[in-house]
Design a protein around this motif. Structure first.
Motif, PDB file in Angstrom:
ATOM      1  N   ASN A 126      16.444   9.653  10.657  1.00 31.12           N
ATOM      2  CA  ASN A 126      16.339  10.749  11.619  1.00 31.12           C
ATOM      3  C   ASN A 126      15.440  11.889  11.137  1.00 31.12           C
ATOM      4  OD1 ASN A 126      18.070   9.455  13.429  1.00 31.12           O
ATOM      5  ND2 ASN A 126      19.906  10.451  12.581  1.00 31.12           N
ATOM      6  N   SER A 127      15.133  11.926   9.859  1.00 29.92           N
ATOM      7  CA  SER A 127      14.288  13.009   9.331  1.00 29.92           C
ATOM      8  C   SER A 127      12.822  12.614   9.223  1.00 29.92           C
ATOM      9  CB  SER A 127      14.795  13.452   7.950  1.00 29.92           C
ATOM     10  OG  SER A 127      14.760  12.368   7.035  1.00 29.92           O
ATOM     11  N   GLY A 128      12.489  11.341   9.402  1.00 30.01           N
ATOM     12  CA  GLY A 128      11.092  10.942   9.367  1.00 30.01           C
ATOM     13  C   GLY A 128      10.912   9.572   8.748  1.00 30.01           C
ATOM     14  N   GLU A 129       9.766   8.946   9.060  1.00 31.15           N
ATOM     15  CA  GLU A 129       9.460   7.624   8.525  1.00 31.15           C
ATOM     16  C   GLU A 129       9.214   7.697   7.019  1.00 31.15           C
ATOM     17  OE1 GLU A 129       7.348   5.601  12.446  1.00 31.15           O
ATOM     18  OE2 GLU A 129       6.124   6.484  10.860  1.00 31.15           O
ATOM     19  N   LEU A 130       9.652   6.678   6.313  1.00 24.96           N
ATOM     20  CA  LEU A 130       9.543   6.620   4.866  1.00 24.96           C
ATOM     21  C   LEU A 130       8.402   5.686   4.484  1.00 24.96           C
ATOM     22  CD1 LEU A 130      10.637   7.324   2.037  1.00 24.96           C
ATOM     23  CD2 LEU A 130      12.208   5.377   2.272  1.00 24.96           C
ATOM     24  N   MET A 131       7.489   6.189   3.635  1.00 26.90           N
ATOM     25  CA  MET A 131       6.363   5.394   3.145  1.00 26.90           C
ATOM     26  C   MET A 131       6.524   5.110   1.665  1.00 26.90           C
ATOM     27  SD  MET A 131       3.088   7.141   5.009  1.00 26.90           S
ATOM     28  CE  MET A 131       3.040   7.411   6.778  1.00 26.90           C
ATOM     29  N   GLN A 132       5.767   4.104   1.204  1.00 25.88           N
ATOM     30  CA  GLN A 132       5.831   3.722  -0.204  1.00 25.88           C
ATOM     31  C   GLN A 132       5.379   4.854  -1.113  1.00 25.88           C
ATOM     32  OE1 GLN A 132       6.976   1.197  -1.812  1.00 25.88           O
ATOM     33  NE2 GLN A 132       7.390  -0.303  -0.188  1.00 25.88           N
ATOM     34  N   GLY A 133       4.390   5.623  -0.695  1.00 31.21           N
ATOM     35  CA  GLY A 133       3.921   6.727  -1.523  1.00 31.21           C
ATOM     36  C   GLY A 133       4.974   7.792  -1.714  1.00 31.21           C
ATOM     37  N   GLU A 134       5.722   8.120  -0.654  1.00 29.80           N
ATOM     38  CA  GLU A 134       6.797   9.105  -0.760  1.00 29.80           C
ATOM     39  C   GLU A 134       7.927   8.595  -1.652  1.00 29.80           C
ATOM     40  OE1 GLU A 134      10.057  11.446   2.058  1.00 29.80           O
ATOM     41  OE2 GLU A 134       8.585  10.070   2.933  1.00 29.80           O
TER      42      GLU A 134
ATOM     43  N   PHE B 213       0.839  -1.180   0.000  1.00 23.06           N
ATOM     44  CA  PHE B 213       0.000   0.000   0.000  1.00 23.06           C
ATOM     45  C   PHE B 213       0.884   1.242   0.000  1.00 23.06           C
ATOM     46  CE2 PHE B 213      -3.158  -2.982   1.756  1.00 23.06           C
ATOM     47  CZ  PHE B 213      -4.242  -2.673   0.945  1.00 23.06           C
ATOM     48  N   ALA B 214       0.266   2.378  -0.387  1.00 28.70           N
ATOM     49  CA  ALA B 214       1.027   3.632  -0.406  1.00 28.70           C
ATOM     50  C   ALA B 214       1.417   4.067   0.999  1.00 28.70           C
ATOM     51  CB  ALA B 214       0.206   4.730  -1.092  1.00 28.70           C
ATOM     52  N   THR B 215       0.608   3.693   2.014  1.00 28.77           N
ATOM     53  CA  THR B 215       0.910   4.080   3.395  1.00 28.77           C
ATOM     54  C   THR B 215       1.805   3.073   4.114  1.00 28.77           C
ATOM     55  OG1 THR B 215      -1.154   3.019   4.091  1.00 28.77           O
ATOM     56  CG2 THR B 215      -1.244   5.381   3.606  1.00 28.77           C
TER      57      THR B 215
END
Length: 639
Positions: free
Chosen positions: A74-82, A33-35
C-alpha cells in the motif's frame, strides 16, 4: 580551460559506461535488474520490516506477515534497487553523530533558526537522568537520521537559566518543526508527553506531527477542486495510497522542499468510485504523481526512481532546484576541473602541487565572483518570467530517460565514494600518461624537485629586481630612481643574471662605422637595426632626444676623419670597442646601447646573449631606456 572541461566530460562518460557495466555484471550473476519489481510475498518477515523502516512506516501491532506485506504494497511498488539499499543500510553500524549544545545561543542558531529542517533534542534536566538511556538514544539517532532529521542533546547544567526560561524542569524530548508552509517561516517546538519511552512510540509521535503539516484529501470532490485550482505553487507532489498517514520519508521531504513544492496526501481507502482518478490520469494506487504546468509525471517508472528518501530527493532537486543546489553543482564541477592540473602538469612533483594550489585558488575565486552578479540579477522582479521559462526547460529535460540514468548514477556513486575517487584517480593517471607521450620532447618535464625550486627562486628574484618591461619602448617603473635600487642592493654580482628575454636585442640601433668623405653634395644618411633594416636618422628605434648640433660638443676629442653624421643622435663618439679592445674598422657593424655606449655589433650581441643584460662600461641595463641628459652633461665615463 577547455581541455580540462573536455577531460571532465570524458570522465563523466566513463562513469556512465562503468555504471552500465556494473548493471550488466549484476544481471549476468543474478539475472535481475535494479529496476525489476519485487513481489513482497517472496520476502521474509525481517526483510519486510526493513523496507517499512526505510520508508518510515510503523508496524507495531502487526504480528502477522500478511499485514506487514499489505502495508508494504500500500505504500508503493518495491524494486530490487530499493531492497538492496535497505539491506545495505541495515548492515551498516550506526555512525551518525549527535550535537551537544553548549547553551542558549548555540541552541537558537542550530534549532530555532533552522527553517527547513527537523530537530529531535533530548533535554537533560539539572541533576536528573536522561529520558532515554545511552543505548536507546543511539538507536533513536540512527532511526531518525535516515530521514534527514538532526539530533542533539541539551544538558541544563550548562545553561540552567535557559532551562528555567523554557520550563524544562524535567528530562524530556523536544522536536523542532517549521510552523508555516512558507520558506524560512517560523519554527515551533513540540514536547513529548507520552508515558511510553520505547523508540517505536517516540518515532510514531514524531511522524504524526510531521504528517499533520501535509495537506490531506479524503474526498473525491475535494481532489477535483484542488487539482484544477490555479495556485501560486505550480509544482505539486501527490501521493495516492490506502494509508492512514503518509510515510515518514514523504513527510520529511515536504519539510525539505517547503516553499518550492507542495506535498499532498490523498487517502483513497474509502473510495468506491475511481472515475475521478482515471479522469486526472491516475491509473493505479499507490501512485506518486508530480503535477507541473507542463503535465503529470508518474514517479517510479524510470531508472533509479525508488520509494526512498534519497532517490526522491535527487529527483525533486533536479526538477525544482534552488540557487544553492546550482551553486554546489558548479562548485563540484569547477574543483574537479581544477584537480585535473595535478595530472596535466608535467615535471617535478612540487611543481604539480604548486600549479594545483594556484589553479584551485584562481578557479574558486572566479566562481564566487561570477555568482555575485547572478544572485543580483535573480533578485530583479522583471526576470521572474525568465526564471520560470528556465525551470520549464529544466523540467522537460529532467523527466527524460537520460536524466533518470544520470540521477541513478549520482545516487550510486554518492553511496560509494571510494569507487568515485578511485575512478577519478585512474582517469587522471591516464591523462598523465598521454600528456607525457605528447610532451616527450620537452626537457623541463624531466627536472627534479630541487632543480625546479631553484629555477622558481631564480625567476622570483629576477622578477623582484628586474621587472619585465615592454622591450619595444624600454619603459620601466624605476626610471625615476637615481640610485637604481640602492646601487643594486650593494651586491651587483648577485643580480647580474636575470631571467630576461633577449627579444629586445634585435631593436637596438645598428649602423656601419665609416670614415669622413670629401666635402660634396649632401647625402642621405641611414642607420640599421640588428635585423639589417635601414631607416633615417630621425626614425631610429631609440630616440635619445639629442640634437645633431651637440654631437661635436660630446665627442671628447675624437679622430677628425670619422664620419659622425651617420651615428644615431645621442650616441657617444668613440673609435674603439671596450669588449674586444680593438679599433673600429671601416664598414664594420657597430651597435649602441640605451646608455649611449657603442661596441662592435658581434661583440655586444655575444655579451648580451650570454645573460649579461647590462652595459660593459657603465652597467646600465641594456633593455631599459635611460633618461635624456641635459646638453651640458658630460658623458658617463667607464668605471
Amino acid at each position: 580551460m577547455w581541455w580540462k572541461l573536455f577531460f571532465l566530460l570524458l570522465y563523466f562518460f566513463m562513469l556512465f559506461i562503468l555504471a552500465r557495466f556494473f548493471e550488466a555484471i549484476v544481471w549476468y550473476e543474478t539475472g535481475i535488474f535494479a529496476t525489476q519489481l519485487v513481489d513482497p510475498v517472496t520476502l521474509s518477515f525481517k526483510k519486510l520490516k526493513t523496507i517499512l523502516e526505510c520508508r518510515g512506516l510503523g508496524y507495531s501491532g502487526l504480528a502477522e506477515k500478511r499485514d506487514v506485506r499489505e502495508l508494504v504494497e500500500n505504500s508503493g511498488e518495491l524494486m530490487q534497487g530499493e531492497l538492496y539499499s535497505a539491506l545495505k543500510n541495515e548492515e551498516q553500524t550506526g555512525s551518525d553523530s549527535s550535537t551537544t549544545f553548549s547553551g542558549e545561543m548555540h541552541f537558537y542558531e542550530l534549532v530555532e533558526d533552522t527553517k527547513d529542517g527537523i530537530w529531535l533534542v533530548q533535554v537533560i534536566a539539572q541533576d536528573r537522568n536522561p529520558l532515554l538511556s545511552t543505548a536507546n538514544w543511539g538507536k533513536m539517532v540512527q532511526k531518525v537520521s535516515q530521514f534527514g532529521i538532526r539530533t542533539g542533546t541539551f544538558n541544563c547544567s550548562s545553561d540552567s537559566r535557559y532551562c528555567h526560561k523554557r520550563g524544562w524542569m524535567k528530562s524530556t524530548l523536544i522536536m523542532s518543526v517549521p510552523q508555516t508552509y512558507a520558506s524560512k517561516g517560523k519554527v515551533m517546538l513540540k514536547e513529548y508527553n507520552g508515558r511510553r519511552i520505547e523508540t517505536e512510540h517516540i518515532f510514531k509521535w514524531m511522524t504524526s506531527h510531521v504528517a499533520s503539516r501535509i495537506k490531506t484529501i479524503r474526498l473525491s470532490e475535494q481532489l477535483m477542486e484542488d487539482w484544477y485550482q490555479m495556485d501560486k505553487q505550480p509544482v505539486k507532489m501527490f501521493l495516492f495510497a490506502r494509508l492512514l498517514q503518509p510515510p515518514a520519508f514523504f513527510s520529511a521531504l515536504s519539510i525539505k522542499f517547503t516553499g518550492r513544492i507542495e506535498f499532498i496526501f490523498v487517502d483513497v481507502r474509502n473510495w468506491d468510485n475511481t472515475t475521478c482518478l482515471e479522469e486526472i490520469g491516475v491509473q493505479q494506487t499507490p501512485s506518486y504523481i508530480l503535477k507541473t504546468p507542463e503535465g503529470i509525471y508518474r514517479y517510479g517508472n524510470s531508472t533509479g526512481e525508488f520509494i526512498s528518501l534519497h532517490a526522491m530527493d535527487a529527483f525533486l532537486r533536479s526538477v525544482q532546484p534552488e540557487v544553492n543546489d546550482l551553486f554546489i553543482l558548479s562548485l563540484v564541477m569547477v574543483n574537479l576541473m581544477a584537480w585535473m592540473d595535478l595530472f596535466i602538469t608535467q615535471g617535478a612533483t612540487i611543481k604539480r602541487f604548486v600549479v594545483l594550489i594556484s589553479t584551485l585558488g584562481t578557479y574558486n575565486s572566479l566562481l564566487i565572483i561570477s555568482w555575485l552578479p547572478i544572485l543580483g540579477f535573480l533578485q530583479l522582479p522583471y526576470l521572474d518570467s525568465f526564471y520560470e521559462y528556465s525551470l520549464k526547460l529544466l523540467r522537460y529535460a529532467d523527466t527524460t530517460t537520460i536524466a533518470s540514468w544520470v540521477r541513478a548514477d549520482w545516487t550510486f556513486y554518492s553511496s560509494h565514494p571510494a569507487l568515485f575517487l578511485s575512478t577519478y584517480l585512474a582517469h587522471g593517471l591516464l591523462i598523465d600518461y598521454f600528456e607525457k607521450k605528447r610532451r616527450c620532447s620537452n626537457e623541463d618535464q624531466n627536472a627534479n624537485n630541487l632543480e625546479w625550486l631553484s629555477s622558481l627562486w631564480d625567476w622570483y628574484t629576477s622578477y623582484l629586481v628586474h621587472p619585465i618591461a615592454s622591450f619595444q619602448n624600454f619603459e620601466s617603473d624605476w626610471d625615476d630612481d637615481p640610485n637604481f635600487l640602492l646601487e643594486r642592493l650593494a651586491f651587483p654580482d648577485l643580480w647580474l643574471h636575470p631571467l630576461v628575454p633577449t627579444d629586445y636585442i634585435k631593436n637596438l640601433p645598428t649602423w656601419k662605422f665609416r670614415l669622413a668623405q670629401p666635402e660634396g653634395p649632401n647625402r642621405q644618411t641611414a642607420t640599421t637595426n640588428a635585423n639589417g633594416d635601414s631607416s633615417g636618422d630621425q626614425e631610429t628605434v631609440l630616440d635619445y632626444g639629442c640634437p645633431a648640433a651637440t654631437q661635436s660638443e660630446e665627442s671628447g676629442g675624437e679622430e677628425p676623419d670619422t664620419d659622425w653624421s651617420q651615428w644615431p643622435c645621442g650616441m657617444l663618439h668613440c673609435t674603439e670597442c671596450v669588449v674586444c679592445l680593438e679599433n673600429f674598422e671601416t664598414d664594420c657593424l657597430v651597435m649602441g646601447l640605451p646608455c649611449s655606449h657603442v661596441f662592435h655589433q658581434q661583440c655586444i650581441v655575444v655579451w648580451l646573449a650570454g645573460g649579461r643584460h647590462c652595459c660593459p662600461v657603465c652597467r646600465w641595463p641594456s633593455y631599459k631606456k635611460r633618461p635624456a641628459r641635459p646638453r651640458a652633461t658630460q658623458p658617463l665615463e667607464p668605471e
